[in-house]
Design a protein around this motif. Sequence first.
Motif, short mmCIF file in Angstrom:
data_model
loop_
_atom_site.label_atom_id
_atom_site.label_comp_id
_atom_site.label_asym_id
_atom_site.label_seq_id
_atom_site.Cartn_x
_atom_site.Cartn_y
_atom_site.Cartn_z
N GLY A 150 0.80 -1.23 0.00
CA GLY A 150 0.00 0.00 0.00
C GLY A 150 0.82 1.26 0.00
O GLY A 150 0.35 2.32 0.41
N GLU A 151 2.08 1.16 -0.46
CA GLU A 151 2.95 2.35 -0.48
C GLU A 151 3.67 2.45 -1.82
O GLU A 151 4.07 1.44 -2.40
N VAL A 152 3.86 3.69 -2.28
CA VAL A 152 4.65 3.93 -3.49
C VAL A 152 6.10 4.02 -3.05
O VAL A 152 6.65 5.10 -2.88
N ASN A 153 6.70 2.87 -2.83
CA ASN A 153 8.05 2.81 -2.29
C ASN A 153 8.78 1.59 -2.89
O ASN A 153 8.54 0.46 -2.45
N PRO A 154 9.64 1.82 -3.87
CA PRO A 154 10.32 0.70 -4.53
C PRO A 154 11.12 -0.19 -3.58
O PRO A 154 11.38 -1.35 -3.90
N LEU A 155 11.45 0.33 -2.41
CA LEU A 155 12.19 -0.50 -1.44
C LEU A 155 11.32 -1.63 -0.90
O LEU A 155 11.82 -2.58 -0.30
N LEU A 156 10.01 -1.53 -1.11
CA LEU A 156 9.08 -2.56 -0.64
C LEU A 156 8.64 -3.48 -1.78
O LEU A 156 7.71 -4.26 -1.61
N ALA A 157 9.32 -3.39 -2.92
CA ALA A 157 8.92 -4.19 -4.08
C ALA A 157 9.65 -5.53 -4.11
O ALA A 157 10.79 -5.65 -3.66
N TYR A 158 8.97 -6.54 -4.68
CA TYR A 158 9.57 -7.87 -4.81
C TYR A 158 10.16 -8.08 -6.19
O TYR A 158 10.69 -9.14 -6.50
N ILE A 159 10.05 -7.07 -7.05
CA ILE A 159 10.76 -7.08 -8.33
C ILE A 159 11.73 -5.91 -8.27
O ILE A 159 11.39 -4.84 -7.75
N GLN A 160 12.94 -6.13 -8.70
CA GLN A 160 13.95 -5.08 -8.68
C GLN A 160 14.53 -4.91 -10.08
O GLN A 160 14.79 -5.89 -10.76
N VAL A 161 14.71 -3.65 -10.48
CA VAL A 161 15.29 -3.37 -11.79
C VAL A 161 16.74 -2.97 -11.59
O VAL A 161 17.04 -1.94 -11.00
N TYR A 162 17.64 -3.83 -12.07
CA TYR A 162 19.07 -3.58 -11.93
C TYR A 162 19.58 -2.89 -13.18
O TYR A 162 19.20 -3.23 -14.30
N ARG A 163 20.48 -1.95 -12.99
CA ARG A 163 21.00 -1.17 -14.11
C ARG A 163 22.49 -1.39 -14.26
O ARG A 163 23.24 -1.40 -13.29
N LYS A 164 22.89 -1.55 -15.51
CA LYS A 164 24.33 -1.59 -15.81
C LYS A 164 24.62 -0.48 -16.80
O LYS A 164 24.15 -0.53 -17.94
N GLY A 165 25.35 0.51 -16.36
CA GLY A 165 25.67 1.64 -17.23
C GLY A 165 24.39 2.29 -17.73
O GLY A 165 23.42 2.43 -16.99
N VAL A 166 24.36 2.70 -18.99
CA VAL A 166 23.16 3.32 -19.53
C VAL A 166 22.48 2.42 -20.55
O VAL A 166 21.50 2.79 -21.17
N PRO A 211 15.02 -6.33 -15.20
CA PRO A 211 14.00 -6.52 -14.16
C PRO A 211 14.05 -7.95 -13.64
O PRO A 211 13.95 -8.90 -14.42
N LEU A 212 14.22 -8.10 -12.33
CA LEU A 212 14.36 -9.45 -11.76
C LEU A 212 13.35 -9.70 -10.65
O LEU A 212 13.24 -8.91 -9.71
N ALA A 213 12.62 -10.80 -10.77
CA ALA A 213 11.74 -11.27 -9.70
C ALA A 213 11.92 -12.78 -9.62
O ALA A 213 12.42 -13.41 -10.56
#
Length: 151
Positions: A28-44, A49-51
Amino acid sequence: MVKSIIAHPEKCTGCKLCEVACALYHHGEVNPLLAYIQVYRKGVTVDLPLACTQGVDCGENFCMEVCPTGSITRDPSGVVVINKETCIGCRICYQRCPMKVIQMIDGKAYKCDLCGGDPQCVKVCTAGAIEFAEADQEEIKRTKELMKEVV
Ligand code: SF4
Ligand code: SF4
């Protein structure tokens, strides 16, 4: 094979809407720290997206085997689930997950539960970078190669 969240990194824009949708649905929060999918970035150039793929990508049952309280099981539909009542927050599953897709939130372990069969992240990804489907061997191989670079 069980359906799960399949990544198509070449289509991902890195907008992180999937993280927001996941956190909003589960906490119930707009907070990516509480997400179970994470988008990892390498450079540009690369966003991954990993779940949890419910054991498909890791090819093992690491989390289920290491949990000292037996809190991680596979439900009848094939989804790997965590019992919050018995989880003692020891972080062993979090440390041992080779996909790095278990989150520790307020002393409990959490992971993708596929939102009861209607993944919210997939619904908001207009780029088509995540799909609710069965993974094939080529996709599994590609995800593992990318993981070595970004996770
Ligand atoms: S919503 Fe789609 S395009 Fe945006 S970060 Fe997530 S997977 Fe990538
Ligand atoms: S954090 Fe919870 S679910 Fe994970 S291994 Fe420990 S008791 Fe099991």
